[in-house]
Design a protein around this motif. Structure first.
Motif, PDB file in Angstrom:
ATOM      1  N   PHE A   8     -59.783  50.092 -81.271  1.00  0.00           N
ATOM      2  CA  PHE A   8     -59.098  48.910 -81.790  1.00  0.00           C
ATOM      3  C   PHE A   8     -58.552  49.151 -83.194  1.00  0.00           C
ATOM      4  CE2 PHE A   8     -61.442  46.797 -78.425  1.00  0.00           C
ATOM      5  CZ  PHE A   8     -60.561  45.808 -78.009  1.00  0.00           C
ATOM      6  N   GLU A   9     -59.329  49.857 -84.016  1.00  0.00           N
ATOM      7  CA  GLU A   9     -58.955  50.024 -85.420  1.00  0.00           C
ATOM      8  C   GLU A   9     -57.702  50.874 -85.588  1.00  0.00           C
ATOM      9  OE1 GLU A   9     -60.746  51.934 -89.565  1.00  0.00           O
ATOM     10  OE2 GLU A   9     -62.053  51.706 -87.818  1.00  0.00           O
ATOM     11  N   GLY A  10     -57.595  51.973 -84.823  1.00  0.00           N
ATOM     12  CA  GLY A  10     -56.480  52.894 -85.002  1.00  0.00           C
ATOM     13  C   GLY A  10     -55.108  52.260 -84.809  1.00  0.00           C
ATOM     14  N   THR A  52     -56.954  50.929 -73.833  1.00  0.00           N
ATOM     15  CA  THR A  52     -55.604  51.092 -74.374  1.00  0.00           C
ATOM     16  C   THR A  52     -54.741  49.853 -74.197  1.00  0.00           C
ATOM     17  OG1 THR A  52     -55.620  53.497 -74.085  1.00  0.00           O
ATOM     18  CG2 THR A  52     -53.473  52.431 -74.213  1.00  0.00           C
ATOM     19  N   LEU A  53     -54.665  49.326 -72.985  1.00  0.00           N
ATOM     20  CA  LEU A  53     -53.801  48.180 -72.718  1.00  0.00           C
ATOM     21  C   LEU A  53     -54.298  46.927 -73.429  1.00  0.00           C
ATOM     22  CD1 LEU A  53     -53.106  48.717 -68.899  1.00  0.00           C
ATOM     23  CD2 LEU A  53     -51.719  49.433 -70.852  1.00  0.00           C
ATOM     24  N   ILE A  54     -55.613  46.744 -73.481  1.00  0.00           N
ATOM     25  CA  ILE A  54     -56.181  45.568 -74.153  1.00  0.00           C
ATOM     26  C   ILE A  54     -55.982  45.664 -75.659  1.00  0.00           C
ATOM     27  CG2 ILE A  54     -58.321  44.295 -74.581  1.00  0.00           C
ATOM     28  CD1 ILE A  54     -59.311  45.289 -71.870  1.00  0.00           C
ATOM     29  N   GLN A  72     -67.312  58.629 -77.011  1.00  0.00           N
ATOM     30  CA  GLN A  72     -66.344  58.187 -78.010  1.00  0.00           C
ATOM     31  C   GLN A  72     -64.924  58.161 -77.448  1.00  0.00           C
ATOM     32  OE1 GLN A  72     -67.091  61.036 -81.147  1.00  0.00           O
ATOM     33  NE2 GLN A  72     -68.568  59.698 -82.146  1.00  0.00           N
ATOM     34  N   PHE A  73     -64.634  59.044 -76.481  1.00  0.00           N
ATOM     35  CA  PHE A  73     -63.271  59.160 -75.957  1.00  0.00           C
ATOM     36  C   PHE A  73     -62.961  58.139 -74.870  1.00  0.00           C
ATOM     37  CE2 PHE A  73     -60.411  61.227 -72.774  1.00  0.00           C
ATOM     38  CZ  PHE A  73     -59.254  61.194 -73.529  1.00  0.00           C
ATOM     39  N   VAL A  74     -63.909  57.884 -73.977  1.00  0.00           N
ATOM     40  CA  VAL A  74     -63.673  57.000 -72.827  1.00  0.00           C
ATOM     41  C   VAL A  74     -63.221  55.595 -73.240  1.00  0.00           C
ATOM     42  CG1 VAL A  74     -64.810  55.818 -70.903  1.00  0.00           C
ATOM     43  CG2 VAL A  74     -65.115  58.275 -71.207  1.00  0.00           C
ATOM     44  N   PRO A  75     -63.855  54.958 -74.251  1.00  0.00           N
ATOM     45  CA  PRO A  75     -63.388  53.613 -74.625  1.00  0.00           C
ATOM     46  C   PRO A  75     -61.916  53.576 -75.025  1.00  0.00           C
ATOM     47  CG  PRO A  75     -65.524  54.046 -75.622  1.00  0.00           C
ATOM     48  CD  PRO A  75     -65.067  55.333 -75.016  1.00  0.00           C
ATOM     49  N   MET A  76     -61.420  54.634 -75.662  1.00  0.00           N
ATOM     50  CA  MET A  76     -60.012  54.656 -76.055  1.00  0.00           C
ATOM     51  C   MET A  76     -59.107  54.614 -74.831  1.00  0.00           C
ATOM     52  SD  MET A  76     -57.941  57.512 -78.254  1.00  0.00           S
ATOM     53  CE  MET A  76     -57.989  58.673 -76.892  1.00  0.00           C
ATOM     54  N   VAL A  77     -59.474  55.336 -73.777  1.00  0.00           N
ATOM     55  CA  VAL A  77     -58.673  55.354 -72.564  1.00  0.00           C
ATOM     56  C   VAL A  77     -58.753  54.006 -71.844  1.00  0.00           C
ATOM     57  CG1 VAL A  77     -58.352  56.464 -70.325  1.00  0.00           C
ATOM     58  CG2 VAL A  77     -58.986  57.838 -72.322  1.00  0.00           C
ATOM     59  N   LEU A  78     -59.967  53.486 -71.700  1.00  0.00           N
ATOM     60  CA  LEU A  78     -60.160  52.250 -70.944  1.00  0.00           C
ATOM     61  C   LEU A  78     -59.585  51.028 -71.641  1.00  0.00           C
ATOM     62  CD1 LEU A  78     -63.832  52.724 -69.642  1.00  0.00           C
ATOM     63  CD2 LEU A  78     -61.683  53.230 -68.457  1.00  0.00           C
ATOM     64  N   VAL A 124     -47.307  49.594 -78.655  1.00  0.00           N
ATOM     65  CA  VAL A 124     -46.707  50.924 -78.709  1.00  0.00           C
ATOM     66  C   VAL A 124     -47.616  51.898 -79.453  1.00  0.00           C
ATOM     67  CG1 VAL A 124     -44.739  52.251 -79.565  1.00  0.00           C
ATOM     68  CG2 VAL A 124     -44.366  50.015 -78.511  1.00  0.00           C
ATOM     69  N   ASN A 125     -48.244  51.449 -80.536  1.00  0.00           N
ATOM     70  CA  ASN A 125     -49.182  52.321 -81.252  1.00  0.00           C
ATOM     71  C   ASN A 125     -50.405  52.634 -80.400  1.00  0.00           C
ATOM     72  OD1 ASN A 125     -48.532  53.083 -84.161  1.00  0.00           O
ATOM     73  ND2 ASN A 125     -47.902  50.946 -84.133  1.00  0.00           N
ATOM     74  N   ALA A 126     -50.807  51.706 -79.526  1.00  0.00           N
ATOM     75  CA  ALA A 126     -51.918  51.993 -78.615  1.00  0.00           C
ATOM     76  C   ALA A 126     -51.541  53.114 -77.649  1.00  0.00           C
ATOM     77  CB  ALA A 126     -52.302  50.728 -77.840  1.00  0.00           C
ATOM     78  N   VAL A 127     -50.311  53.080 -77.138  1.00  0.00           N
ATOM     79  CA  VAL A 127     -49.831  54.152 -76.267  1.00  0.00           C
ATOM     80  C   VAL A 127     -49.777  55.466 -77.037  1.00  0.00           C
ATOM     81  CG1 VAL A 127     -47.874  54.978 -74.898  1.00  0.00           C
ATOM     82  CG2 VAL A 127     -48.517  52.565 -74.820  1.00  0.00           C
ATOM     83  N   ASN A 128     -49.285  55.409 -78.269  1.00  0.00           N
ATOM     84  CA  ASN A 128     -49.206  56.599 -79.104  1.00  0.00           C
ATOM     85  C   ASN A 128     -50.595  57.184 -79.355  1.00  0.00           C
ATOM     86  OD1 ASN A 128     -47.967  58.555 -80.728  1.00  0.00           O
ATOM     87  ND2 ASN A 128     -48.125  57.295 -82.558  1.00  0.00           N
TER      88      ASN A 128
END
Length: 415
Positions: free
Chosen positions: A129-131, A72-74, A64-70, A353-357
């Motif tokens: 993506f949703e967050g 982020t930029l997309i 669940q965590f890895v996709p958020m890291v990978l 910016v929210n993705a970075v946050n």
């Protein structure tokens, strides 16, 4: 004149939940977050029932965590280029379909380790993506002056989900995993339906996005770096939570220090969320109006002191008070940080910016648990929590020196 301003503010306070699009957004986000918590409980329990392997259980969280890291930029690019409402809608529908597949797999008895990990990864990618898309959508639903209150209401939704989700997921799973998956699937599909009917404020204009380049991919990080108030706020939260993650040590405190057993662990896990919910409701009705910088650092000082109190406590009632204070003080930081990020970021940049946050928040939570566990292995759980509390206060003091503009911040519009 003063009475007129107070009456106007009261009307504004009462109007937040009366706006149809924000109400749909709030209910949708509550259903989605609660369902995610329910699914996390069910997937973890079912994985362990199938494999009886702690490593496989750990892989669920990693999936669940890895996709958020990978991603982020997309994720940031997508949230700034496409209809954020539709992104949230599609993510919630896909998550609902995954819950339905988990239901079918459980009934048909073909659900195994690989299928659960695949489901966890898909849910993690959807949440990635949703967050940020959901966070960037919020300022498009309410007037600027109502945004801090809207963020407080949204924070209360998240805290409510953290309380209800695991509890409801555990209760339903005790009857059977199919009931968790049925409930989550229906809730997610309902959340998606509500998101679809959200309407953004008509006065907002959509700017044509810039072409996709290497520079634009990293523009969210660049924007954060160039704005000291946002950089200071996000990084402060990262390091404060990283050092003050005493909640990861709750099983040790419940069993070896407070000697309460499983019931005490359950109550202690709930306490920070209860404190956070109470404070978020207070901020929803009585929003912060001034001295944002001093309030932020004051809240972090309370967070650190409460962590130290929890570390030295030998009584369950005192530990619960400390955990309530930890949750309540953390919400003040969350509301200030979220308000600053939303109000000081142009709409065309909010997704990135929210993705970075989101990455900073996810990293602080995950690494904070790792740091606390590692330090506890060296010096013991109580000492690790106490050191973490001191570390939080030290970081707050250091950030007051490194980011003087954040320390002096009085208005959310200051930069």
């Amino acid at each position: 004149m003063q009475q007129g301003r107070e009456y106007s503010m009261l009307q504004a306070n009462q109007s937040t939940l009366k706006q149809p699009s924000f109400t749909k957004y709030w209910v949708s986000r509550t259903l989605s977050s609660t369902s995610f918590q329910m699914l996390s409980v069910a997937i973890g329990w079912q994985m362990y029932q199938i494999t009886h392997d702690a490593f496989s259980l750990g892989l669920v969280g990693l999936a669940q965590f890895v996709p958020m890291v990978l991603l982020t930029l997309i994720v940031g690019q997508v949230a700034d280029r496409y209809d954020r409402r539709m992104i949230v809608f599609l993510c919630q529908i896909i998550e609902g379909m995954v819950a339905a597949l988990l239901l079918i797999g459980t009934i048909a008895d073909w659900l195994g380790r690989e299928e659960i990990l695949a489901a966890a990864a898909i849910i993690g990618a959807c949440r990635a993506f949703e967050g940020p898309s959901s966070s960037a959508l919020l300022p498009m639903l309410v007037p600027k002056e109502l945004l801090p209150k809207a963020i407080a209401w949204t924070t209360s939704a998240g805290q409510t989900s953290q309380i209800l989700g695991p509890t409801l997921g555990g209760l339903l799973f005790s009857v059977g995993p199919v009931y968790v998956y049925i409930t989550a699937a229906l809730a997610l599909l309902t959340a998606g339906g509500l998101s679809f009917f959200i309407r953004v404020r008509t006065e907002l204009t959509v700017k044509k996005p810039e072409p996709v380049t290497i520079q634009s991919l990293f523009s969210g990080l660049v924007f954060v770096r160039k704005h000291p108030v946002i950089l200071g706020t996000i990084s402060l939260d990262l390091f404060a939570v990283l050092l003050g993650g005493a909640t990861a040590l709750l099983p040790i405190f419940a069993q070896d220090i407070l000697h309460t057993g499983p019931w005490g662990l359950g109550v202690m896990r709930t306490a920070p969320a209860v404190g956070a919910l109470m404070m978020s409701m207070i901020l929803a009705y009585f929003p912060l109006k001034r001295a944002y910088g001093p309030t932020l650092f004051g809240a972090l000082a309370v967070f650190g002191l409460a962590t130290m109190l929890f570390a030295v406590s030998k009584q369950i009632w005192l530990s619960l008070i400390a955990l309530l204070l930890i949750g309540a003080s953390d919400v003040i930081s969350v509301v200030i940080r979220s308000s600053l990020v939303q109000l000081q970021t142009p709409d065309e940049m909010r997704g990135r910016v929210n993705a970075v946050n989101s990455l900073f928040i996810g990293t602080s939570n995950q690494l904070g648990e790792f740091e606390s566990g590692t330090l506890a292995g060296w010096v013991g759980a109580a000492n690790a929590a106490f050191i973490g509390g001191i570390g939080t206060i030290v970081v707050a003091g250091l950030w007051m020196v490194l980011f003087p503009s954040l320390r002096r911040l009085k208005s959310l519009s200051e930069s």
